[in-house]
Design a protein around this motif. Structure first.
Motif, PDB file in Angstrom:
ATOM      1  N   GLN A  70      44.998  43.507  46.524  1.00  0.00           N
ATOM      2  CA  GLN A  70      45.435  44.407  45.458  1.00  0.00           C
ATOM      3  C   GLN A  70      44.780  43.931  44.167  1.00  0.00           C
ATOM      4  N   ASN A  81      43.988  41.249  37.234  1.00  0.00           N
ATOM      5  CA  ASN A  81      44.954  40.661  38.158  1.00  0.00           C
ATOM      6  C   ASN A  81      44.473  40.907  39.580  1.00  0.00           C
ATOM      7  N   ASN A  83      45.668  40.035  43.747  1.00  0.00           N
ATOM      8  CA  ASN A  83      46.637  39.514  44.702  1.00  0.00           C
ATOM      9  C   ASN A  83      46.037  39.741  46.083  1.00  0.00           C
ATOM     10  N   TRP A  86      47.948  39.088  51.955  1.00  0.00           N
ATOM     11  CA  TRP A  86      48.986  39.690  52.791  1.00  0.00           C
ATOM     12  C   TRP A  86      48.372  40.205  54.086  1.00  0.00           C
ATOM     13  N   SER A  99      53.962  41.142  43.839  1.00  0.00           N
ATOM     14  CA  SER A  99      52.755  40.661  43.160  1.00  0.00           C
ATOM     15  C   SER A  99      53.000  40.026  41.798  1.00  0.00           C
TER      16      SER A  99
END
Length: 101
Positions: A70, A81, A83, A86, A99
């Motif tokens: 993400q 940002n 993330n 997963w 997140s």
């Protein structure tokens, strides 16, 4: 590979991926016709080799092994940002919810 990945996260990520001046970002999006927007967010599946353990958790809805990434970008397309990590089976909403955004 894992040592390099951890070193990148520990040493470089905070220097390369930063939020920046939020008002400048909001003003930049407003100039593009998106008022009150602080970023553009999306997720993608990164194909991986199937892991030996819990392999079924990494099979995404399209049927291949993946990890979810993400990312949030500013009005200039710069990452603010990220993330990642997963399992592919995890829904985008769960990634977003966990997140920190």
């Amino acid at each position: 590979v894992m040592q390099v990945a951890h070193a990148i996260v520990d040493l470089l990520l905070s220097k390369a991926v930063t939020l920046g001046d939020v008002q400048v970002i909001i003003d930049g999006f407003a100039a593009m016709g998106f008022p009150n927007c602080g970023g553009a967010i999306d997720g993608t599946h990164i194909p991986i080799l199937g892991p030996d353990h819990q392999g079924s958790q990494y099979i995404n809805r399209k049927g291949y092994f993946s990890m979810v990434l993400q990312a949030l970008v500013d009005h200039k397309g710069r990452f603010t940002n990220i993330n990642v990590g997963w399992p592919g089976k995890v829904h985008d909403a769960r990634v977003f919810r966990n997140s920190g955004l």
